[in-house]
Design a protein around this motif. Structure first.
Motif, PDB file in Angstrom:
ATOM      1  N   ALA A   1     -19.167  33.563   8.807  1.00 39.09           N
ATOM      2  CA  ALA A   1     -20.223  34.375   8.181  1.00 39.09           C
ATOM      3  C   ALA A   1     -21.460  34.524   9.047  1.00 39.09           C
ATOM      4  CB  ALA A   1     -20.612  33.765   6.829  1.00 39.09           C
ATOM      5  N   GLY A   2     -21.547  33.814  10.153  1.00 35.85           N
ATOM      6  CA  GLY A   2     -22.709  33.944  11.025  1.00 35.85           C
ATOM      7  C   GLY A   2     -23.886  33.145  10.531  1.00 35.85           C
ATOM      8  N   ASN A   3     -24.622  33.646   9.564  1.00 34.00           N
ATOM      9  CA  ASN A   3     -25.798  32.964   9.023  1.00 34.00           C
ATOM     10  C   ASN A   3     -25.716  32.969   7.489  1.00 34.00           C
ATOM     11  OD1 ASN A   3     -28.245  31.649   8.876  1.00 34.00           O
ATOM     12  ND2 ASN A   3     -29.465  33.540   9.065  1.00 34.00           N
ATOM     13  N   PRO A   4     -24.874  32.091   6.907  1.00 35.13           N
ATOM     14  CA  PRO A   4     -24.661  32.127   5.452  1.00 35.13           C
ATOM     15  C   PRO A   4     -25.896  31.670   4.684  1.00 35.13           C
ATOM     16  CG  PRO A   4     -23.614  30.193   6.391  1.00 35.13           C
ATOM     17  CD  PRO A   4     -24.123  31.016   7.555  1.00 35.13           C
ATOM     18  N   GLY A   5     -25.990  32.101   3.426  1.00 37.65           N
ATOM     19  CA  GLY A   5     -27.096  31.687   2.573  1.00 37.65           C
ATOM     20  C   GLY A   5     -26.922  30.258   2.075  1.00 37.65           C
ATOM     21  N   HIS A   6     -28.011  29.726   1.511  1.00 38.16           N
ATOM     22  CA  HIS A   6     -28.001  28.343   1.041  1.00 38.16           C
ATOM     23  C   HIS A   6     -26.995  28.139  -0.089  1.00 38.16           C
ATOM     24  CE1 HIS A   6     -29.480  24.322   0.292  1.00 38.16           C
ATOM     25  NE2 HIS A   6     -29.781  24.623  -0.970  1.00 38.16           N
ATOM     26  N   SER A   7     -26.903  29.108  -1.011  1.00 37.73           N
ATOM     27  CA  SER A   7     -25.965  28.968  -2.124  1.00 37.73           C
ATOM     28  C   SER A   7     -24.517  28.979  -1.643  1.00 37.73           C
ATOM     29  CB  SER A   7     -26.189  30.099  -3.138  1.00 37.73           C
ATOM     30  OG  SER A   7     -26.009  31.368  -2.518  1.00 37.73           O
TER      31      SER A   7
END
Length: 474
Positions: free
Chosen positions: A377-383
């Motif tokens: 995903a490259g830069n995934p979100g915290h959730s």
């Protein structure tokens, strides 16, 4: 007072039969202090009830707690006129002291006691002792708090009783419903091992006896009773409650540090020593699974909280490693004590080291999951990170349980057989005895166990060796 505590598991329960020598099957103890007015009426009523309804031989023992009125004279007269009545005089007060002394000297296989006021309906006596006679249970208690019980007493005593039992449930995890009802029974072989561990000599004696029995896995049978409060009771509620709370703290601390040899009270699986030879018997698997799931859920919450805190200042890999390390230490400690029942400090460091190995496996799973997520995903979100970590932790949890059960905290029930095959020593070597007025002194216990000796209660300094003939005689 006999305070020897034989080692090894308790024998299988057997149905008690009337002895050919006409020895009583039941010994009912009535502890009294300054009860000259009620004692004779109580004993005669109890004797009449037992003579009419009890199908076995019985004895009534009056335990006089250093009375200063005419109670000893009344007890002596009853002893002299009724063959089934015996009087016992103690020079010190304390209900627990009286029960321990009389029960320790009794030859009856079932030991019971009731208060002199006979507040409990005597029709509950046979249901109380029947499970002990049949071999079904180890202890039996009357319960005023059961749904089918009928109780007549004031709101003050009702509130105190329920509050006290609520405290026991919250602090000592007690599951029995009524600790202080003066209507209890115990099998003698259980009393021989349990009484030396009970320190209290007063009103807390009942509670301590039941808590230790329950923690050791003994079976406690509860009987609903009809109970009418005695308005002339001499129990001092405030002082008794204060001493009981002190006792709760003392017993809770001893259980928390593993200072009691409760394994000496264990019953073999299926109540038959031969069952230990059965293959494929899961040693508490269901209970361990429940405990492990509860500990795992709490550990996961702790881990997620720590990860969120660490993530605010460092990268995901460092935050994951730190949160997993701290939660793993807490998880190993909790599972050691709560799930697998390992008490004391023995092998605690080794268990934590093995837990860290399991932690390393969990770290590899979760770190690998984060790396795969970052690559995908490259830069995934915290959730998204949290969702992936939860899934990875579930997989690590299953593996952790298997490793804990098979490697870190293995079932050691086959240890005697393994020792016998490895050393040629019989696993049925007669046990030694532990005698001590300080039941929480496990250092002395282990020293005596290792030296195959007996701790002498009269001096508490002298160690008396035992030869095989003496042990076999017991």
């Amino acid at each position: 007072m006999r305070t020897d505590t034989p080692m090894g598991t308790l024998p299988a329960r057997e149905h008690l039969l009337a002895d050919a020598a006409d020895l009583p099957v039941l010994d009912v103890v009535i502890p009294v202090y300054n009860e000259e007015d009620d004692l004779e009426r109580c004993v005669l009523r109890l004797y009449d009830h037992l003579a009419r309804t009890f199908p076995y031989g019985f004895r009534i023992t009056i335990a006089d707690n250093a009375s200063t009125d005419r109670t000893p004279e009344v007890a002596a007269r009853l002893d002299g006129t009724i063959a089934e009545v015996r009087a016992y005089r103690l020079e010190e007060k304390g209900r627990g002291r009286a029960l321990r002394t009389v029960w320790s000297h009794s030859d009856a296989p079932v030991l019971a006691y009731m208060d002199v006021d006979l507040s409990t309906d005597l029709n509950a006596l046979l249901p109380l002792v029947a499970p002990l006679i049949s071999g079904h249970s180890d202890l039996a208690i009357g319960s005023r708090l059961a749904r089918s019980s009928r109780v007549v007493r004031g709101p003050k005593r009702e509130f105190i009783s329920r509050a006290y039992n609520l405290i026991l449930r919250g602090s000592l995890a007690a599951r029995f419903s009524d600790a202080q009802c003066g209507f209890k029974a115990i099998r003698r072989e259980v009393a021989e091992r349990l009484l030396p561990m009970v320190e209290d000599t007063g009103w807390f004696f009942d509670t301590e006896l039941l808590v230790l029995a329950e923690r050791a896995g003994l079976r406690i049978h509860e009987v609903p009773v009809d109970w009418v409060d005695d308005p002339d009771s001499t129990v001092h509620i405030v002082s008794t409650a204060t001493e009981d709370l002190k006792g709760v703290w003392r017993v809770g601390r001893a259980l928390a540090v593993g200072a009691l040899p409760l394994d000496r009270l264990a019953r073999p699986f299926g109540d038959d020593p031969r069952d230990r030879q059965l293959s494929g018997v899961p040693g508490g698997l269901a209970r361990q699974l429940v405990g492990f799931c509860v500990v795992g859920a709490l550990s996961t919450l702790l881990y997620l909280l720590l990860y969120s805190l660490f993530r605010a200042g460092v990268g995901p890999q460092v935050a994951n490693a730190g949160a997993l390390l701290l939660s793993a230490v807490a998880n190993t400690a909790a599972n050691r004590r709560l799930t697998f029942g390992v008490r004391g400090r023995d092998r605690a460091v080794r268990h934590q080291a093995q837990g860290l190995v399991v932690f390393g496996i969990g770290l590899a799973l979760t770190s690998g999951s984060l790396a795969a997520l970052d690559a995908a995903a490259g830069n995934p979100g915290h959730s998204t990170e949290l969702a992936v970590l939860i899934a990875a932790n579930l997989a690590a949890t299953v593996l952790r349980f298997l490793l804990f059960r098979a490697w870190v905290f293995p079932d050691r029930r086959d240890a005697p057989a393994a020792r016998e095959s490895a050393t040629g020593e019989s696993a049925t070597t007669p046990p030694v005895a532990y005698r001590s007025q300080h039941p929480y002194d496990t250092a002395d216990f282990r020293a005596c166990e290792a030296a195959d000796r007996t701790w002498d209660v009269t001096t508490q300094l002298r160690v008396v060796p035992q030869d095989n003939d003496q042990r076999n005689a017991r």
